[in-house]
Design a protein around this motif. Structure first.
Motif, PDB file in Angstrom:
ATOM      1  N   ASP A 128      14.097 -12.400 -39.089  1.00 27.44           N
ATOM      2  CA  ASP A 128      15.324 -12.349 -38.310  1.00 27.44           C
ATOM      3  C   ASP A 128      14.923 -11.914 -36.905  1.00 27.44           C
ATOM      4  OD1 ASP A 128      14.785  -9.641 -38.580  1.00 27.44           O
ATOM      5  OD2 ASP A 128      16.535  -9.200 -39.821  1.00 27.44           O
TER       6      ASP A 128
ATOM      7  N   SER B 121      14.783  -5.203 -41.689  1.00 27.56           N
ATOM      8  CA  SER B 121      13.949  -6.223 -41.050  1.00 27.56           C
ATOM      9  C   SER B 121      12.465  -5.898 -41.091  1.00 27.56           C
ATOM     10  CB  SER B 121      14.372  -6.406 -39.589  1.00 27.56           C
ATOM     11  OG  SER B 121      15.730  -6.767 -39.497  1.00 27.56           O
TER      12      SER B 121
ATOM     13  N   ASN C  46      16.780  -0.710 -38.389  1.00 26.16           N
ATOM     14  CA  ASN C  46      16.142  -1.949 -38.830  1.00 26.16           C
ATOM     15  C   ASN C  46      14.843  -1.723 -39.595  1.00 26.16           C
ATOM     16  OD1 ASN C  46      18.028  -3.822 -37.649  1.00 26.16           O
ATOM     17  ND2 ASN C  46      17.174  -3.309 -35.646  1.00 26.16           N
TER      18      ASN C  46
END
Length: 304
Positions: free
Chosen positions: A168, A141, A213
């Protein structure tokens, strides 16, 4: 098509155009959203009608968000004062310009048709396909790059030259967090992470968003800057970093001084790389800098 963003005033527009040309040279499947912080840069860029470039005037953002207007009066950080003193620029203006990097990144990510955004400083220049960044980030991400120097608490581990966010939950919330930190210098992290403008906040991304992430873009994407030249070894047309042989995907030309009237440049005088030392640098560095200088000469002429 990938979506990039950057920002500058008229004084840095020729650098931003050199960035654009270097991106396009290796892969033209992108849009570059360009935040112009003054009328002259906006008018020049709009007049060029460059394929894939989307000029946006700062006034458009200021008209939509009162918090951004108020940020112009934020007290400058230690590093903003330091930079302001060295460049004879109002430290508050320096601080606000750093605020724009995070704000505009969030702004572009927030657009309805954006699925990700890659912020790139206008003084970056690419020598290989930028797709390598996306290949390394993969499904993560958030993407960050290190300074590639021994850790210095004042500036943090990561460099703001490149910052990636996916749209996201983790990526969008992190981009929003970064933006909000710069808008409000009274945020709870300011005392520990606000001393270097927008940059040291990057250290908080993994703790707050989750290590899984965040991608540290380091294995496939070789990159240089004046502050880390001494921490690499050089082998023909490649660099060696952490025992890895890498292509130089991009160079961050911070403090690069071009004297077009006398036709010479300095790699980074603030870091000790003056005109006299240029010929003593590794041949690879000389070649990279010469290509950048020639690109700047062309883009400077373009906006006369």
């Amino acid at each position: 098509m990938k979506r990039f963003c950057t920002t500058s005033d008229i004084n840095f527009l020729h650098r931003g155009l050199a960035l654009y040309e270097s991106l396009k040279k290796h892969n033209n499947d992108f849009e570059l959203f360009y935040l112009c912080s003054d009328d002259e840069s906006y008018n020049k860029l709009t007049g060029l009608s460059l394929d894939g470039v989307v000029p946006i005037h700062l006034d458009e953002l200021l008209a939509k968000d009162e918090s951004l207007k108020k940020a112009r009066d934020n007290e400058p950080s230690y590093e903003a004062i330091n930079v302001g003193d060295k460049t004879n620029c109002d430290p508050k203006k320096v601080q606000f310009f750093w605020c724009l990097s995070s704000y505009f990144t969030w702004y572009v990510l927030d657009l309805e048709d954006s699925d990700s955004v890659l912020y790139v400083d206008p003084d970056l220049y690419f020598y290989h396909d930028w797709q390598l960044i996306y290949d390394e980030v993969g499904s993560k991400s958030i993407g960050l790059v290190r300074h590639r120097i021994p850790y210095a608490p004042a500036v943090g581990e990561f460099n703001v030259g490149i910052v990636y966010f996916k749209k996201d939950i983790s990526g969008y919330s992190c981009a929003t967090f970064w933006k909000d930190c710069l808008l409000d210098v009274k945020n709870k992290y300011y005392d520990t992470h606000g001393m270097c403008g927008d940059q040291k906040y990057l250290e908080l991304f993994a703790p707050l968003s989750g290590e899984d992430n965040v991608c540290i873009i380091d294995k496939q994407v070789g990159h240089l800057a004046p502050w880390n030249l001494a921490y690499h070894r050089y082998a023909d047309e490649k660099i060696v970093w952490n025992h890895q042989v890498q292509d130089v995907v991009y160079y961050h030309f911070s403090d690069f001084k071009a004297n077009f009237d006398e036709d010479y440049y300095e790699i980074g005088p603030r870091h000790g790389f003056t005109k006299e030392l240029t010929s003593q640098m590794p041949k690879l560095i000389q070649n990279l800098c010469e290509e950048y200088y020639q690109s700047l000469k062309k883009t400077k002429e373009l906006i006369k």
